[in-house]
Design an enzyme around this catalytic site. Structure first.
Site, PDB file in Angstrom:
ATOM      1  N   ASP A   1      41.358  53.121  17.442  1.00 33.66           N
ATOM      2  CA  ASP A   1      41.601  54.171  16.461  1.00 33.66           C
ATOM      3  C   ASP A   1      42.920  54.794  16.852  1.00 33.66           C
ATOM      4  O   ASP A   1      43.134  55.154  18.012  1.00 33.66           O
ATOM      5  CB  ASP A   1      40.486  55.222  16.426  1.00 33.66           C
ATOM      6  CG  ASP A   1      40.532  55.999  15.109  1.00 33.66           C
ATOM      7  OD1 ASP A   1      40.585  55.349  14.046  1.00 33.66           O
ATOM      8  OD2 ASP A   1      40.533  57.230  15.136  1.00 33.66           O
ATOM      9  N   SER A   2      43.807  54.860  15.908  1.00 32.78           N
ATOM     10  CA  SER A   2      45.149  55.314  16.225  1.00 32.78           C
ATOM     11  C   SER A   2      45.700  56.112  15.071  1.00 32.78           C
ATOM     12  O   SER A   2      45.166  56.101  13.959  1.00 32.78           O
ATOM     13  CB  SER A   2      46.054  54.112  16.533  1.00 32.78           C
ATOM     14  OG  SER A   2      46.030  53.188  15.464  1.00 32.78           O
TER      15      SER A   2
ATOM     16  N   LYS B   1      58.712  45.977  19.480  1.00 28.01           N
ATOM     17  CA  LYS B   1      57.776  47.090  19.314  1.00 28.01           C
ATOM     18  C   LYS B   1      56.617  46.977  20.299  1.00 28.01           C
ATOM     19  O   LYS B   1      56.181  47.975  20.889  1.00 28.01           O
ATOM     20  CB  LYS B   1      57.249  47.131  17.878  1.00 28.01           C
ATOM     21  CG  LYS B   1      56.220  48.241  17.646  1.00 28.01           C
ATOM     22  CD  LYS B   1      55.587  48.170  16.276  1.00 28.01           C
ATOM     23  CE  LYS B   1      54.424  49.146  16.185  1.00 28.01           C
ATOM     24  NZ  LYS B   1      53.689  49.046  14.922  1.00 28.01           N
TER      25      LYS B   1
END
Length: 201
Positions: A74-75, A183
């Site tokens: 969960d971000s 990234k």
């Protein structure tokens, strides 16, 4: 800290961008990854007001449906000028009757900052919580953060979510202007994953 010895892991996500990142991170460890989306599992309703709670909901739903060890993520993004919003509601800000529109979400974030005359730099943090759940109910939690600031107009065509408006500290490009490999070296999820690697056998 329990070691993960299984070679098949279910990622509790329906987000292809997240899955691609996870698949790349687990590949060097010889762990086969599939996702809740690929298996056609229903998305559980996330009712908690914190990242750990929502990750746990997703992990338990996927584990109970498959019996596999599950990694749930969960971000979200926390924007200092908005008191930490959208936080756990990061994806909710993108919801429309026709699916998620993150251009809409980013526009809302910037518009609210403008309305508040928030000072520059408009600092924010991408945050990730990884929750690893075994079928016997044991869990391990790993949290990561990528600090940075927001820019407007958005820049770049890679990544997903709020990446086009976020420049991580020490960089001059947004996440969306970086390759996936670049990234993945510095993201919030990469920070959490480096901590998770301690449990990989």
């Amino acid at each position: 800290m329990r070691k993960l010895t299984e070679k098949k892991l279910l990622i509790a996500t329906h987000n292809k961008g997240k899955l691609d990142e996870m698949r790349a991170m687990f590949a060097p460890h010889g762990i086969e990854v599939t996702s809740a989306g690929e298996l056609g599992l229903a998305e559980p309703v996330e009712t908690e007001d914190n990242f750990v709670g929502n990750a746990r909901i997703k992990a338990r739903a996927a584990m109970e449906a498959t019996g596999l060890p599950v990694l749930a993520d969960d971000s979200g993004i926390t924007i200092d000028g908005l008191g930490g919003a959208p936080g756990v509601y990061t994806a909710d800000w993108a919801e429309t009757p026709n699916g998620r529109d993150f251009d809409l979400a980013m526009t809302r974030a910037w518009t609210e900052l403008e309305a508040l005359n928030a000072p520059e730099p408009r600092t924010a943090q991408f945050r990730a919580t990884l929750l690893l759940l075994w079928p016997d109910g044991h869990e391990e939690i790993f949290e990561g953060v990528a600090p940075g600031h927001l820019v407007w107009p958005t820049r770049g065509a890679h990544g997903h979510g709020y990446d086009p408006m976020f420049i991580p500290d020490g960089q001059d490009r947004t996440f969306a202007e970086m390759t996936a490999e670049e990234k993945n070296q510095i993201s919030h999820r990469a920070d959490a994953f480096r901590k998770l690697e301690a449990v990989l056998a």
